[in-house]
Write a protein that holds these residues in place. Sequence first.
Motif, mmCIF file in Angstrom:
data_model
loop_
_atom_site.group_PDB
_atom_site.id
_atom_site.type_symbol
_atom_site.label_atom_id
_atom_site.label_comp_id
_atom_site.label_asym_id
_atom_site.label_seq_id
_atom_site.Cartn_x
_atom_site.Cartn_y
_atom_site.Cartn_z
ATOM 1 N N LYS A 44 0.826 -1.207 0.000
ATOM 2 C CA LYS A 44 0.000 0.000 0.000
ATOM 3 C C LYS A 44 0.866 1.265 0.000
ATOM 4 O O LYS A 44 0.656 2.168 -0.819
ATOM 5 C CB LYS A 44 -0.954 -0.007 1.198
ATOM 6 N N THR A 45 1.842 1.334 0.876
ATOM 7 C CA THR A 45 2.709 2.513 0.929
ATOM 8 C C THR A 45 3.575 2.598 -0.320
ATOM 9 O O THR A 45 3.832 3.700 -0.818
ATOM 10 C CB THR A 45 3.560 2.501 2.215
ATOM 11 N N LYS A 49 3.838 5.835 -2.846
ATOM 12 C CA LYS A 49 5.077 6.461 -3.315
ATOM 13 C C LYS A 49 4.925 6.904 -4.772
ATOM 14 O O LYS A 49 5.297 8.021 -5.140
ATOM 15 C CB LYS A 49 6.258 5.490 -3.190
ATOM 16 N N THR A 64 6.764 7.661 3.448
ATOM 17 C CA THR A 64 6.884 6.570 4.421
ATOM 18 C C THR A 64 5.506 6.231 4.970
ATOM 19 O O THR A 64 4.558 7.003 4.840
ATOM 20 C CB THR A 64 7.811 6.973 5.586
ATOM 21 N N SER A 65 5.426 5.095 5.593
ATOM 22 C CA SER A 65 4.161 4.659 6.174
ATOM 23 C C SER A 65 3.791 5.538 7.363
ATOM 24 O O SER A 65 4.625 5.790 8.237
ATOM 25 C CB SER A 65 4.261 3.202 6.630
ATOM 26 N N THR A 67 2.053 4.737 9.897
ATOM 27 C CA THR A 67 1.531 3.826 10.911
ATOM 28 C C THR A 67 1.505 4.457 12.293
ATOM 29 O O THR A 67 0.541 4.304 13.030
ATOM 30 C CB THR A 67 2.352 2.518 10.941
ATOM 31 N N HIS A 83 -1.895 10.918 3.247
ATOM 32 C CA HIS A 83 -1.708 9.474 3.367
ATOM 33 C C HIS A 83 -2.027 9.120 4.816
ATOM 34 O O HIS A 83 -1.341 9.552 5.742
ATOM 35 C CB HIS A 83 -0.262 9.125 3.001
ATOM 36 N N ASP A 85 -3.187 6.233 7.796
ATOM 37 C CA ASP A 85 -3.126 4.831 8.186
ATOM 38 C C ASP A 85 -3.999 4.628 9.424
ATOM 39 O O ASP A 85 -3.712 5.173 10.488
ATOM 40 C CB ASP A 85 -1.681 4.429 8.482
ATOM 41 N N GLU A 113 -5.315 3.937 4.268
ATOM 42 C CA GLU A 113 -5.046 2.520 4.526
ATOM 43 C C GLU A 113 -5.923 2.060 5.680
ATOM 44 O O GLU A 113 -6.103 2.788 6.651
ATOM 45 C CB GLU A 113 -3.572 2.309 4.883
#
Length: 146
Positions: A44-45, A49, A64-65, A67, A83, A85, A113
């Motif tokens: 997913k990440t 990108k 970057t994620s 999270t 983005h 998460d 996400e």
Amino acid sequence: MTTETITHSAEETIAFGRSLAIELATELPRPLIVLLRGDLGAGKTTLVKGIAEGFEAARAENVTSPTFTLIHEYRGPHITLYHIDLYRIDTQRDLETLGLDDLLAPNCILLIEWGEKFQRLQRDRNVEITLERVGETKRRIRRTTH
């Protein structure tokens, strides 16, 4: 409408993300909510990108994620990408404290996400992208437009 693509490496997944950015920029209204589905490590990440590069919002190596930070913001010349998460978000109340509605603006795209955990986000989405591992580096990517 659903389309499916197979990528064979992280580089191909990033390249697919770049081409997807062009489609998202021309085909869909703003603000746009994109749910990214897939198991941990599905890519997913990596896909984000490429999307960020496609919108000139960030270089792939700078994405970057989120999270632990939950939300990363990437500003391009015409679009702002968020983005998000939600892996660590478990309740509707926790979701509300993120203020996602405040991020919805005509020049914004929310790439979320783990959004399938929340019925409201499933209902509000414009696009759903599912990534599935089908090998060490091979991914099946399904895009559904609602």
